[in-house]
Structures are given as C-alpha cells and as structure tokens.
Write a protein that holds these residues in place. Sequence first.
Motif, PDB file in Angstrom:
ATOM      1  N   GLY A   2      46.963  28.175  32.714  1.00 57.41           N
ATOM      2  CA  GLY A   2      46.833  28.513  31.206  1.00 57.41           C
ATOM      3  C   GLY A   2      46.295  29.964  31.159  1.00 57.41           C
ATOM      4  O   GLY A   2      46.256  30.407  32.144  1.00 57.41           O
ATOM      5  N   ILE A   3      46.535  30.443  29.971  1.00 56.97           N
ATOM      6  CA  ILE A   3      45.915  31.907  29.975  1.00 56.97           C
ATOM      7  C   ILE A   3      44.576  31.875  30.425  1.00 56.97           C
ATOM      8  O   ILE A   3      44.437  33.150  31.055  1.00 56.97           O
ATOM      9  CB  ILE A   3      46.142  32.157  28.294  1.00 56.97           C
ATOM     10  CG1 ILE A   3      47.578  32.074  27.709  1.00 56.97           C
ATOM     11  CG2 ILE A   3      45.601  33.440  27.824  1.00 56.97           C
ATOM     12  CD1 ILE A   3      48.514  32.847  28.376  1.00 56.97           C
ATOM     13  N   ILE A   8      40.860  34.396  34.322  1.00 55.98           N
ATOM     14  CA  ILE A   8      39.703  34.480  35.445  1.00 55.98           C
ATOM     15  C   ILE A   8      40.301  34.986  36.713  1.00 55.98           C
ATOM     16  O   ILE A   8      39.636  35.569  37.404  1.00 55.98           O
ATOM     17  CB  ILE A   8      39.345  33.034  35.327  1.00 55.98           C
ATOM     18  CG1 ILE A   8      38.585  32.650  33.882  1.00 55.98           C
ATOM     19  CG2 ILE A   8      38.595  32.889  36.473  1.00 55.98           C
ATOM     20  CD1 ILE A   8      38.199  31.367  33.960  1.00 55.98           C
ATOM     21  N   VAL A   9      41.530  34.369  37.084  1.00 54.87           N
ATOM     22  CA  VAL A   9      42.118  34.736  38.423  1.00 54.87           C
ATOM     23  C   VAL A   9      42.532  36.324  38.279  1.00 54.87           C
ATOM     24  O   VAL A   9      42.110  36.922  39.406  1.00 54.87           O
ATOM     25  CB  VAL A   9      43.355  33.994  38.640  1.00 54.87           C
ATOM     26  CG1 VAL A   9      44.335  34.315  39.761  1.00 54.87           C
ATOM     27  CG2 VAL A   9      43.115  32.688  38.883  1.00 54.87           C
ATOM     28  N   GLY A  10      42.781  36.802  37.432  1.00 47.66           N
ATOM     29  CA  GLY A  10      43.219  38.268  37.333  1.00 47.66           C
ATOM     30  C   GLY A  10      42.073  39.197  37.533  1.00 47.66           C
ATOM     31  O   GLY A  10      42.062  40.046  38.104  1.00 47.66           O
ATOM     32  N   ILE A  11      40.782  38.586  36.693  1.00 50.42           N
ATOM     33  CA  ILE A  11      39.674  39.494  36.726  1.00 50.42           C
ATOM     34  C   ILE A  11      38.956  39.165  38.444  1.00 50.42           C
ATOM     35  O   ILE A  11      38.834  40.301  38.987  1.00 50.42           O
ATOM     36  CB  ILE A  11      38.354  38.571  36.093  1.00 50.42           C
ATOM     37  CG1 ILE A  11      38.672  39.249  34.504  1.00 50.42           C
ATOM     38  CG2 ILE A  11      37.253  39.419  36.290  1.00 50.42           C
ATOM     39  CD1 ILE A  11      38.215  38.162  33.515  1.00 50.42           C
ATOM     40  N   ALA A  12      39.280  38.211  38.910  1.00 50.76           N
ATOM     41  CA  ALA A  12      38.766  37.865  40.449  1.00 50.76           C
ATOM     42  C   ALA A  12      39.708  38.768  41.105  1.00 50.76           C
ATOM     43  O   ALA A  12      39.131  39.530  42.206  1.00 50.76           O
ATOM     44  CB  ALA A  12      38.770  36.559  40.802  1.00 50.76           C
ATOM     45  N   ALA A  13      41.085  38.963  41.109  1.00 52.12           N
ATOM     46  CA  ALA A  13      42.101  39.403  41.803  1.00 52.12           C
ATOM     47  C   ALA A  13      41.779  40.879  41.642  1.00 52.12           C
ATOM     48  O   ALA A  13      41.602  41.852  42.805  1.00 52.12           O
ATOM     49  CB  ALA A  13      43.190  39.209  41.334  1.00 52.12           C
ATOM     50  N   GLY A  14      41.437  41.428  40.484  1.00 53.33           N
ATOM     51  CA  GLY A  14      41.126  43.033  40.500  1.00 53.33           C
ATOM     52  C   GLY A  14      39.962  43.496  40.983  1.00 53.33           C
ATOM     53  O   GLY A  14      40.025  44.356  41.930  1.00 53.33           O
ATOM     54  N   PHE A  15      38.789  42.735  41.115  1.00 50.74           N
ATOM     55  CA  PHE A  15      37.629  42.987  41.993  1.00 50.74           C
ATOM     56  C   PHE A  15      37.953  42.971  43.526  1.00 50.74           C
ATOM     57  O   PHE A  15      37.566  43.844  44.233  1.00 50.74           O
ATOM     58  CB  PHE A  15      36.379  42.047  41.538  1.00 50.74           C
ATOM     59  CG  PHE A  15      35.767  42.624  40.371  1.00 50.74           C
ATOM     60  CD1 PHE A  15      35.004  43.713  40.256  1.00 50.74           C
ATOM     61  CD2 PHE A  15      35.897  41.719  39.166  1.00 50.74           C
ATOM     62  CE1 PHE A  15      34.319  44.183  39.119  1.00 50.74           C
ATOM     63  CE2 PHE A  15      35.284  42.301  37.787  1.00 50.74           C
ATOM     64  CZ  PHE A  15      34.549  43.245  38.100  1.00 50.74           C
ATOM     65  N   LEU A  16      38.612  41.974  43.690  1.00 50.61           N
ATOM     66  CA  LEU A  16      38.988  41.779  45.196  1.00 50.61           C
ATOM     67  C   LEU A  16      39.854  42.799  45.899  1.00 50.61           C
ATOM     68  O   LEU A  16      39.782  43.298  46.885  1.00 50.61           O
ATOM     69  CB  LEU A  16      39.547  40.391  45.461  1.00 50.61           C
ATOM     70  CG  LEU A  16      38.639  39.007  45.484  1.00 50.61           C
ATOM     71  CD1 LEU A  16      39.546  37.626  45.540  1.00 50.61           C
ATOM     72  CD2 LEU A  16      37.632  39.046  46.637  1.00 50.61           C
ATOM     73  N   GLY A  34      43.603  43.994  37.172  1.00 52.45           N
ATOM     74  CA  GLY A  34      43.616  42.745  37.809  1.00 52.45           C
ATOM     75  C   GLY A  34      44.432  41.659  36.806  1.00 52.45           C
ATOM     76  O   GLY A  34      45.083  40.788  37.326  1.00 52.45           O
ATOM     77  N   ILE A  35      44.239  41.741  35.626  1.00 50.21           N
ATOM     78  CA  ILE A  35      44.683  40.843  34.722  1.00 50.21           C
ATOM     79  C   ILE A  35      46.399  41.200  34.699  1.00 50.21           C
ATOM     80  O   ILE A  35      47.146  40.163  34.925  1.00 50.21           O
ATOM     81  CB  ILE A  35      44.421  40.805  33.357  1.00 50.21           C
ATOM     82  CG1 ILE A  35      42.768  40.278  33.257  1.00 50.21           C
ATOM     83  CG2 ILE A  35      45.198  40.081  32.275  1.00 50.21           C
ATOM     84  CD1 ILE A  35      42.235  40.549  31.993  1.00 50.21           C
ATOM     85  N   ALA A  36      46.720  42.318  34.712  1.00 56.65           N
ATOM     86  CA  ALA A  36      47.976  42.753  34.885  1.00 56.65           C
ATOM     87  C   ALA A  36      48.810  42.453  36.093  1.00 56.65           C
ATOM     88  O   ALA A  36      49.995  41.875  36.006  1.00 56.65           O
ATOM     89  CB  ALA A  36      48.305  44.174  34.655  1.00 56.65           C
TER      90      ALA A  36
END
Length: 79
Positions: A2-3, A8-16, A34-36
């Motif tokens: 879902g959106i 949430i995954v985007g935020i985590a991916a951005g920081f990682l 991260g979201i993009a």
Amino acid sequence: MGIIGLLIVGIAAGFLATRLMRVEMGVVPTILIGIAGALIGAVVIRMVLMITGLLGGLIGAVLGTMLLVYLWKLVGERR
C-alpha cells in the motif's frame, strides 16, 4: 504494498542509501529521495516481474507444445 507501506519503505531506504553512500543531506531531502526511489523501484520491479512472467509463460507454452507434437508423432507412427 500500500501507499503507507511504500512511504515507510521509502523513508527507510532514503536513510540507508545516504548512510551507505556516505552522503550528507538534510532530513527532508533524504525522505523525499527515498520515497521517490521506492516508487521507481516498485515500478521497475513490477515491470521486470511482468516481463519474466510473460517470458516464463512463453517458455512453458513452447515446452508444452513440443511435448504434444512429440506425442502426436509417436501416436501417428503406431498407425
């Protein structure tokens, strides 16, 4: 996914990603990138799965057809 999950995954991916690449950015750009990236990644993964699914279906269809042609020839030789 879902959106909200994608966010949430985007935020985590951005920081990682910024930590792994040793890039210093602010919190907001990190989250936005991260979201993009998560959105782009989701689209790319869906396209790859669709293409491999179509390719897998084609390979399965060809193998199934080859089996039927083999059986057809086998039955035809007995007559």
